[in-house]
Design an enzyme around this catalytic site. Structure first.
Site, PDB file in Angstrom:
ATOM      1  N   GLU A 123      -0.797  -9.233  -0.414  1.00 45.76           N
ATOM      2  CA  GLU A 123      -2.238  -9.438  -0.171  1.00 45.76           C
ATOM      3  C   GLU A 123      -3.009  -9.476  -1.494  1.00 45.76           C
ATOM      4  O   GLU A 123      -3.947 -10.253  -1.657  1.00 45.76           O
ATOM      5  CB  GLU A 123      -2.770  -8.336   0.752  1.00 45.76           C
ATOM      6  CG  GLU A 123      -2.215  -8.490   2.177  1.00 45.76           C
ATOM      7  CD  GLU A 123      -2.564  -7.307   3.069  1.00 45.76           C
ATOM      8  OE1 GLU A 123      -2.187  -6.175   2.712  1.00 45.76           O
ATOM      9  OE2 GLU A 123      -3.212  -7.514   4.107  1.00 45.76           O
ATOM     10  N   GLY A 153       0.469  -4.906   0.970  1.00 39.37           N
ATOM     11  CA  GLY A 153      -0.709  -4.954   0.105  1.00 39.37           C
ATOM     12  C   GLY A 153      -0.440  -5.664  -1.215  1.00 39.37           C
ATOM     13  O   GLY A 153      -1.361  -6.187  -1.843  1.00 39.37           O
ATOM     14  N   ALA A 160       0.877  -1.171   0.000  1.00 42.83           N
ATOM     15  CA  ALA A 160       0.000   0.000   0.000  1.00 42.83           C
ATOM     16  C   ALA A 160       0.914   1.220   0.000  1.00 42.83           C
ATOM     17  O   ALA A 160       2.056   1.141   0.467  1.00 42.83           O
ATOM     18  CB  ALA A 160      -0.865  -0.012   1.245  1.00 42.83           C
TER      19      ALA A 160
HETATM   20  N1  COA Z   1       4.624   3.108  -0.607  1.00 39.29           N
HETATM   21  C1  COA Z   1       5.015   4.256  -1.153  1.00 39.29           C
HETATM   22  N2  COA Z   1       6.118   4.381  -1.905  1.00 39.29           N
HETATM   23  C2  COA Z   1       6.855   3.264  -2.099  1.00 39.29           C
HETATM   24  C3  COA Z   1       6.504   2.030  -1.554  1.00 39.29           C
HETATM   25  C4  COA Z   1       5.323   1.970  -0.762  1.00 39.29           C
HETATM   26  N3  COA Z   1       4.891   0.829  -0.235  1.00 39.29           N
HETATM   27  N4  COA Z   1       7.432   1.116  -1.909  1.00 39.29           N
HETATM   28  C5  COA Z   1       8.324   1.771  -2.667  1.00 39.29           C
HETATM   29  N5  COA Z   1       7.982   3.064  -2.797  1.00 39.29           N
HETATM   30  C6  COA Z   1       8.679   4.130  -3.525  1.00 39.29           C
HETATM   31  C7  COA Z   1       9.893   4.630  -2.773  1.00 39.29           C
HETATM   32  O1  COA Z   1       9.506   5.585  -1.803  1.00 39.29           O
HETATM   33  C8  COA Z   1      10.705   5.224  -3.900  1.00 39.29           C
HETATM   34  O2  COA Z   1      10.131   6.460  -4.271  1.00 39.29           O
HETATM   35  P1  COA Z   1      11.087   7.749  -4.537  1.00 39.29           P
HETATM   36  O3  COA Z   1      11.974   7.324  -5.672  1.00 39.29           O
HETATM   37  O4  COA Z   1      10.124   8.827  -4.897  1.00 39.29           O
HETATM   38  O5  COA Z   1      11.840   7.965  -3.259  1.00 39.29           O
HETATM   39  C9  COA Z   1      10.444   4.246  -5.051  1.00 39.29           C
HETATM   40  O6  COA Z   1       9.228   3.590  -4.730  1.00 39.29           O
HETATM   41  C10 COA Z   1      11.520   3.210  -5.225  1.00 39.29           C
HETATM   42  O7  COA Z   1      11.710   2.527  -3.999  1.00 39.29           O
HETATM   43  P2  COA Z   1      13.113   2.387  -3.261  1.00 39.29           P
HETATM   44  O8  COA Z   1      12.846   2.204  -1.798  1.00 39.29           O
HETATM   45  O9  COA Z   1      14.011   3.510  -3.643  1.00 39.29           O
HETATM   46  O10 COA Z   1      13.659   1.031  -3.921  1.00 39.29           O
HETATM   47  P3  COA Z   1      14.681   0.008  -3.270  1.00 39.29           P
HETATM   48  O11 COA Z   1      15.055  -0.935  -4.364  1.00 39.29           O
HETATM   49  O12 COA Z   1      15.759   0.701  -2.537  1.00 39.29           O
HETATM   50  O13 COA Z   1      13.821  -0.799  -2.173  1.00 39.29           O
HETATM   51  C11 COA Z   1      11.890  -1.962  -1.336  1.00 39.29           C
HETATM   52  C12 COA Z   1      12.755  -1.621  -2.558  1.00 39.29           C
HETATM   53  C13 COA Z   1      10.653  -2.707  -1.843  1.00 39.29           C
HETATM   54  C14 COA Z   1      12.676  -2.880  -0.381  1.00 39.29           C
HETATM   55  C15 COA Z   1      11.484  -0.668  -0.600  1.00 39.29           C
HETATM   56  O14 COA Z   1      10.936   0.232  -1.543  1.00 39.29           O
HETATM   57  C16 COA Z   1      10.471  -0.859   0.500  1.00 39.29           C
HETATM   58  O15 COA Z   1      10.815  -1.338   1.569  1.00 39.29           O
HETATM   59  N6  COA Z   1       9.195  -0.468   0.256  1.00 39.29           N
HETATM   60  C17 COA Z   1       8.157  -0.513   1.227  1.00 39.29           C
HETATM   61  C18 COA Z   1       7.659  -1.921   1.412  1.00 39.29           C
HETATM   62  C19 COA Z   1       6.585  -1.973   2.484  1.00 39.29           C
HETATM   63  O16 COA Z   1       6.840  -1.744   3.650  1.00 39.29           O
HETATM   64  N7  COA Z   1       5.365  -2.314   2.055  1.00 39.29           N
HETATM   65  C20 COA Z   1       4.260  -2.479   2.945  1.00 39.29           C
HETATM   66  C21 COA Z   1       3.471  -1.254   3.037  1.00 39.29           C
HETATM   67  S1  COA Z   1       2.091  -1.496   4.121  1.00 39.29           S
END
Ligand code: COA
Length: 258
Positions: A115, A112, A66
């Site tokens: 999910e 999400g 999400a």
């Molecule tokens: N919500 C909002 N934005 C998200 C997102 C999320 N769940 N997951 C990734 N993004 C965004 C990042 O903020 C980033 O945006 P930006 O370039 O404007 O800063 C972009 O997507 C790329 O993500 P980034 O974190 O730079 O990639 P990464 O390869 O370093 O890491 C993940 C990948 C998936 C490990 C990391 O993005 C992450 O941990 N995301 C959240 C996962 C999460 O907790 N999901 C559950 C939500 S309830």
């Protein structure tokens, strides 16, 4: 003109729905959930479409969760509404869709995103897929059905471990858990998903719809799955597809379902 956040391509009775926010790893914001929900409503009504494949755009993510930026300042009521509306408008809609839904998990499927994949009837994954429910690391729990569907799919003990640790598992481990049906090379993921769907669509669509309802009834504590099966089994006898399927068998030919 801005890119659409959900792309829909229909070919040979199969709709490919692609969540298209690659810069945000296809995170599910409100607009994406609404767009997916609307596409599904259209596809449910479209008799030309018999099955749906869900995937994410790009090579990195299916859906990374999400959209955290949208709910970071929510209060309790807003949190409840987010989960309730998401579950009703999208996740339950997929789980109860009367046409088979396959999730082609092409990268991160987190929160999400996992999910969403779990709401689909079948999951195929590419080797780079990483699946997890990291919500507790954010001080929240899965709210789009994750606490229910994960234990249904992999059992309580493994589900608790995944939910408590928030750790991601790789595609092979997910296959070992039964969380994905199988792992296929990334370049073949969509073709394999389509080919599996075409194999399914050689069978009776009305029988498949009935099977979806019965399997779901078995996981619904307010319903008796065996009773649902008895009724749905009986209802099959009134269908044209039953007549065609049984007649074709007796005439030693392949059935021609509509
Ligand atoms: N919500 C909002 N934005 C998200 C997102 C999320 N769940 N997951 C990734 N993004 C965004 C990042 O903020 C980033 O945006 P930006 O370039 O404007 O800063 C972009 O997507 C790329 O993500 P980034 O974190 O730079 O990639 P990464 O390869 O370093 O890491 C993940 C990948 C998936 C490990 C990391 O993005 C992450 O941990 N995301 C959240 C996962 C999460 O907790 N999901 C559950 C939500 S309830």
């Amino acid at each position: 003109m801005s890119e659409k956040i959900v792309l829909c391509e229909v070919q040979d009775r199969v709709a490919l729905l692609t969540i298209n926010r690659p810069d945000k790893l296809n995170a599910l914001n409100k607009s994406t959930i609404e767009a997916l929900s609307m596409e599904l409503d259209r596809l449910q009504e479209n008799s030309e479409v018999r099955g749906v494949i869900l995937t994410g755009s790009g090579t990195k993510a299916f859906v990374a969760g999400a959209d955290i930026s949208e709910f970071a300042d929510f209060d309790k009521e807003e949190g409840r509404a987010l989960a309730r509306e998401g579950q009703h408008n999208l996740f339950d809609k997929i789980a109860h869709f009367t046409k088979p839904v396959i999730a082609a998990v092409n990268g991160f499927a987190l929160g999400g995103g996992l999910e969403l994949a779990m709401a689909a009837h079948i999951r195929l994954a590419s080797p780079n897929a990483k699946l997890g429910l990291p919500e507790v690391s954010l001080g929240v729990i899965p709210g789009y059905g994750g606490t229910q569907r994960l234990p249904e799919l992999i059992g309580k003990g493994r589900a608790f471990e995944m939910i408590f640790t928030g750790k991601m598992i790789g595609a092979d481990e997910a296959q070992g858990y039964g969380l994905v049906n199988r792992v296929v090379p990334a370049e073949d993921l969509i073709t394999e998903s389509i080919s599996l769907m075409q194999q399914i669509l050689r069978n009776s669509s009305s029988a498949i719809a009935a099977a979806i309802t019965c399997v779901n009834a078995g996981f619904d504590s307010s319903k008796n799955g065996y009773e649902w099966e008895i009724n749905a089994f009986g209802n099959c006898f009134g269908t044209e597809e039953f007549t065609e399927g049984t007649t074709a068998f007796l005439e030693k030919r392949k059935p021609q379902f509509g």
